[in-house]
Design a protein around this motif. Structure first.
Motif, short mmCIF file in Angstrom:
data_model
loop_
_atom_site.label_atom_id
_atom_site.label_comp_id
_atom_site.label_asym_id
_atom_site.label_seq_id
_atom_site.Cartn_x
_atom_site.Cartn_y
_atom_site.Cartn_z
N TYR A 70 -6.55 -0.20 -15.09
CA TYR A 70 -6.75 -1.14 -14.55
C TYR A 70 -6.34 -1.71 -13.27
O TYR A 70 -7.56 -2.33 -13.01
N VAL A 71 -5.11 -2.40 -13.56
CA VAL A 71 -4.33 -2.80 -12.20
C VAL A 71 -5.07 -2.04 -10.98
O VAL A 71 -5.25 -3.28 -10.30
N SER A 72 -4.79 -0.97 -11.12
CA SER A 72 -5.86 0.28 -9.92
C SER A 72 -7.18 -0.41 -9.17
O SER A 72 -7.38 -0.45 -8.61
N ARG A 73 -7.84 -0.14 -10.64
CA ARG A 73 -9.04 -0.65 -10.56
C ARG A 73 -9.26 -2.05 -9.77
O ARG A 73 -10.37 -2.01 -8.85
N MET A 74 -8.77 -2.99 -10.17
CA MET A 74 -8.42 -4.25 -9.66
C MET A 74 -7.87 -4.36 -8.17
O MET A 74 -8.88 -5.47 -7.05
N SER A 75 -7.52 -4.20 -7.53
CA SER A 75 -6.62 -3.84 -6.87
C SER A 75 -8.10 -3.49 -5.69
O SER A 75 -7.84 -3.87 -4.63
N LYS A 76 -9.10 -2.32 -5.80
CA LYS A 76 -9.28 -2.17 -5.42
C LYS A 76 -10.79 -2.85 -5.08
O LYS A 76 -11.77 -2.98 -4.01
N ILE A 77 -11.47 -3.77 -6.24
CA ILE A 77 -12.44 -4.34 -6.28
C ILE A 77 -12.19 -5.72 -4.96
O ILE A 77 -12.77 -6.08 -4.23
N ARG A 78 -10.71 -5.70 -5.28
CA ARG A 78 -10.75 -6.96 -3.71
C ARG A 78 -10.54 -6.85 -3.31
O ARG A 78 -9.88 -7.78 -2.41
N CYS A 79 -9.68 -5.62 -2.41
CA CYS A 79 -9.57 -5.23 -1.21
C CYS A 79 -10.89 -5.70 -0.14
O CYS A 79 -12.09 -5.31 -0.43
#
Length: 79
Positions: A70-79
């Motif tokens: 989840y955190v990995s996915r969220m960090s990719k979305i916000r970059c």
């Protein structure tokens, strides 16, 4: 209870999870029993105006694995 349909749920019949109180001084078994007594259906609850359905996947990944994903996915979305 696990098969309850969220779309057919009567919001007025569900326990608001925010109203549940657990005595952290009791044993784990006692806390679990107390939670189940208060909530009725542990798979279907409400929080405010939202209905939540809890399910558990039958797989090898645990909560830690899912949180990392989840955190990995969220960090990719916000970059």
């Amino acid at each position: 209870m696990k098969e309850a349909d969220i779309m057919q749920a009567d919001r007025d019949q569900l326990v608001d999870i925010n109203s549940i109180e657990i005595d952290k001084n009791r044993s784990v078994e006692s806390r679990i029993r107390n939670y189940l007594e208060q909530v009725g259906n542990p798979f279907l609850v409400k929080t405010g105006e939202y209905i939540l359905k809890f399910t558990f996947a039958d797989c090898d990944k645990d909560m830690d694995d899912r949180m990392v994903e989840y955190v990995s996915r969220m960090s990719k979305i916000r970059c």
